[in-house]
Write an enzyme that holds these catalytic residues in place. Sequence first.
Site, PDB file in Angstrom:
ATOM      1  N   HIS A 180       0.861  -1.179   0.000  1.00  0.00           N
ATOM      2  CA  HIS A 180       0.000   0.000   0.000  1.00  0.00           C
ATOM      3  C   HIS A 180       0.901   1.235   0.000  1.00  0.00           C
ATOM      4  O   HIS A 180       2.025   1.193   0.509  1.00  0.00           O
ATOM      5  CB  HIS A 180      -0.821  -0.060   1.292  1.00  0.00           C
ATOM      6  CG  HIS A 180      -1.920   0.948   1.393  1.00  0.00           C
ATOM      7  ND1 HIS A 180      -1.704   2.230   1.832  1.00  0.00           N
ATOM      8  CD2 HIS A 180      -3.248   0.852   1.151  1.00  0.00           C
ATOM      9  CE1 HIS A 180      -2.861   2.878   1.855  1.00  0.00           C
ATOM     10  NE2 HIS A 180      -3.815   2.071   1.435  1.00  0.00           N
ATOM     11  N   ASP A 212       2.831  -4.712   7.944  1.00  0.00           N
ATOM     12  CA  ASP A 212       1.624  -3.908   7.775  1.00  0.00           C
ATOM     13  C   ASP A 212       0.438  -4.853   7.961  1.00  0.00           C
ATOM     14  O   ASP A 212       0.150  -5.674   7.083  1.00  0.00           O
ATOM     15  CB  ASP A 212       1.644  -3.295   6.371  1.00  0.00           C
ATOM     16  CG  ASP A 212       0.337  -2.577   6.028  1.00  0.00           C
ATOM     17  OD1 ASP A 212      -0.657  -2.738   6.771  1.00  0.00           O
ATOM     18  OD2 ASP A 212       0.317  -1.885   5.004  1.00  0.00           O
ATOM     19  N   GLN A 267      -4.810  -5.062   6.948  1.00  0.00           N
ATOM     20  CA  GLN A 267      -5.857  -5.932   6.416  1.00  0.00           C
ATOM     21  C   GLN A 267      -6.015  -7.226   7.198  1.00  0.00           C
ATOM     22  O   GLN A 267      -6.992  -7.954   6.991  1.00  0.00           O
ATOM     23  CB  GLN A 267      -5.586  -6.270   4.946  1.00  0.00           C
ATOM     24  CG  GLN A 267      -5.691  -5.084   4.003  1.00  0.00           C
ATOM     25  CD  GLN A 267      -7.108  -4.519   3.928  1.00  0.00           C
ATOM     26  OE1 GLN A 267      -8.095  -5.215   4.166  1.00  0.00           O
ATOM     27  NE2 GLN A 267      -7.218  -3.243   3.608  1.00  0.00           N
ATOM     28  N   LYS A 269     -10.459  -0.689  10.515  1.00  0.00           N
ATOM     29  CA  LYS A 269     -10.685  -1.837   9.640  1.00  0.00           C
ATOM     30  C   LYS A 269     -11.051  -3.071  10.442  1.00  0.00           C
ATOM     31  O   LYS A 269     -11.213  -4.157   9.899  1.00  0.00           O
ATOM     32  CB  LYS A 269      -9.434  -2.099   8.806  1.00  0.00           C
ATOM     33  CG  LYS A 269      -9.135  -0.975   7.812  1.00  0.00           C
ATOM     34  CD  LYS A 269      -7.979  -1.352   6.913  1.00  0.00           C
ATOM     35  CE  LYS A 269      -7.314  -0.154   6.288  1.00  0.00           C
ATOM     36  NZ  LYS A 269      -7.947   0.247   5.026  1.00  0.00           N
ATOM     37  N   CYS A 286      -4.744   2.656  -3.670  1.00  0.00           N
ATOM     38  CA  CYS A 286      -3.464   3.079  -3.064  1.00  0.00           C
ATOM     39  C   CYS A 286      -2.369   2.049  -3.326  1.00  0.00           C
ATOM     40  O   CYS A 286      -1.512   1.809  -2.478  1.00  0.00           O
ATOM     41  CB  CYS A 286      -3.590   3.326  -1.567  1.00  0.00           C
ATOM     42  SG  CYS A 286      -4.622   4.730  -1.155  1.00  0.00           S
TER      43      CYS A 286
HETATM   44  C1  LIG Z   1      -2.580  -2.881   3.372  1.00  0.00           C
HETATM   45  C2  LIG Z   1      -2.876  -1.518   3.918  1.00  0.00           C
HETATM   46  N1  LIG Z   1      -1.908  -0.817   4.506  1.00  0.00           N
HETATM   47  C3  LIG Z   1      -2.132   0.396   5.040  1.00  0.00           C
HETATM   48  C4  LIG Z   1      -3.362   1.006   4.974  1.00  0.00           C
HETATM   49  C5  LIG Z   1      -3.528   2.373   5.545  1.00  0.00           C
HETATM   50  O1  LIG Z   1      -4.372   2.384   6.632  1.00  0.00           O
HETATM   51  P1  LIG Z   1      -4.826   3.760   7.292  1.00  0.00           P
HETATM   52  O2  LIG Z   1      -5.318   4.624   6.173  1.00  0.00           O
HETATM   53  O3  LIG Z   1      -5.892   3.371   8.238  1.00  0.00           O
HETATM   54  O4  LIG Z   1      -3.631   4.353   7.962  1.00  0.00           O
HETATM   55  C6  LIG Z   1      -4.405   0.312   4.351  1.00  0.00           C
HETATM   56  C7  LIG Z   1      -5.758   0.892   4.261  1.00  0.00           C
HETATM   57  O5  LIG Z   1      -6.162   1.586   3.397  1.00  0.00           O
HETATM   58  C8  LIG Z   1      -4.155  -0.961   3.811  1.00  0.00           C
HETATM   59  O6  LIG Z   1      -5.114  -1.646   3.175  1.00  0.00           O
END
Ligand SMILES: Cc1ncc(COP(=O)(O)O)c(C=O)c1O
Lengths: 151, 430
Positions: free
Chosen positions: B145, B223, B226, B249, B387
């Site tokens: 991401h 990370d 998910q 999430k 993203c």
């Molecule tokens: C794999 C992954 N990493 C990071 C994020 C970023 O999360 P957040 O926007 O809650 O910081 C997301 C969510 O969009 C994600 O799906």
Amino acid sequence: MFDDLTELYHQLLLDHNKSPRNFRVLPDANRIAQGTNPICGDNYTIYAKMDGDVVQELTFQGSGCAISKASASLLTESLKGKTRAEVKAMFDKVRDLITTGHSDGDLGKVAALSGVHKFPARVKCALLPWHAVAAAVEGRGETVSTESEKE
Amino acid sequence: MTDRAPAENHAGGQRLTAMHPHQAVNWPALRQDFPILDQQVHGRPLIYFDNAATSQKPRAVLDALVHYYERDNANVHRGIHELSNRATAAFEAARVRAAKFLNARSADEIIFTRGTTEGINLVAAAWGTKFIKRGNKILLTEMEHHSNIVPWQLLAERTGAQLAYLPINGDRGLLEPGRLDEFLTSDVKLLAMTHISNSLGTINPVAEYCERARRRGIVTLIDAAQSAGHGPLDVQQIGCDFLALSAHKMCGPTGFGVLYGRGERLAETPPYQGGGEMILSVDFQQSTWKPAPHRFEAGTPDISGAIALHAAMDYLDGIGRGNIAHHDQELGAYAFEKLSALPGIRLFGPTMGRAGLVSFLLDGVHAHDVVTVADRSGVALRGGHHCNQPLMKRLGVESTARASFYFYNTTAEIDRFVEVIREIQMFFGK
Ligand SMILES: Cc1ncc(COP(=O)(O)O)c(C=O)c1O
């Protein structure tokens, strides 16, 4: 089933999406501009051949959603033969149409875009090629972008 | 799909653990816990399939928020009065709960953040600035991401380090563990990778990757945006140095999250931001700061966020995260199978052992048109690059459409969704 969608996806737009008109590179173009939408990944190049103040030829290439592609296709048909000032006037009218659903004067086939205003997320798709053609005709050979990335 | 051991299957995906046999959970009854699900959009029953973007919140979490603001609201760590004591106790109880949720060794390894993004930025800015040097490499994967790419790019720019990417094997979206050693060169100082891909649904064998990196002295960050709340998550079993997650999430509130940091890593990491809460004493020229985790939490924190996350973790463990993983993966496999049977569709991600989400493209129909039309049928999907622009580039596409599930979704909803996809194909003349 999709009654409320037929306004957005007017039959004419579906047709132009499937068989876009003037969908080619214009080898003797003297004005080229790009329109991109980083969120959708929409990316179009508008080719214009200007003879003095008049748009002699107008074509496009690229890819994107049905709305942006049909809008680009309609645009190439409707702006051919227009002067720079007429293109600008048309741009303003089309922007009114796409954002509010109505506009002064007869827009011909372009009026098929009137349903877009009910779908705020899609307004930028319909407007993208118009921004690009305005840039091309005004000789701003640049990339216009509907917005910066944000998701 | 029946129960299976969590072993890696031959498609290379990994189960999130369904070690315990599928206990009887009354899934339809759980739906009643989510008031938002009971509504119509555009005159059709809402089918919420955008859970990878954010999950919905159960009544228990909403109640915890309201209770806090109606009864206990005060600033933490500052007051001596009763409400401040209550707020502080609840805030710190959430930290202990999060440590248990992740099986951390201590609550001192739990830092509260704004979410996954801030957690990763914290590691990059505080730990990375001190330990990453010119010529060092930061190893990522092609499925990250943006929030696990851009902070490292900024760090690399500041320090003169370089980024390298573990490749995926095309549309199936699997890493190739056999090639890991090739990339674990002596200049690699950090491996940062996602547990579950938000675009592909790939479940990465992170414990194996962390183990192999650690043997070479490489620091690891996972990370877990998910995976948290979608299955068991054990930082000791994974063996990572850092792990970041987002509360929103996993049934919790937006703008809140957890960064786990191994004790010895946090001890060597300088502060992230300066301000109140994080200092021991402040003089005109110099200050001394608290140990972890408070060193990394400058300013008044999101107290209600911590309390709501606590409620979310209790709620999820009440269902059983093994059960949730199992159910999620059943939905993912069911949707993948149903969509595979359609003509003119391109599906992304592993064929087996996928998480509860499916990304796809329809021939001749742009993802945004799919999402617009699906929305009018009550189905909330996501279309775009999610993203994951580098991943999209790697797959050779601009965007995909994505349906992502959670435990309150049903196979009946997936049936309806697949019907809608058929209607969309027809609508656009396929
Ligand atoms: C794999 C992954 N990493 C990071 C994020 C970023 O999360 P957040 O926007 O809650 O910081 C997301 C969510 O969009 C994600 O799906």
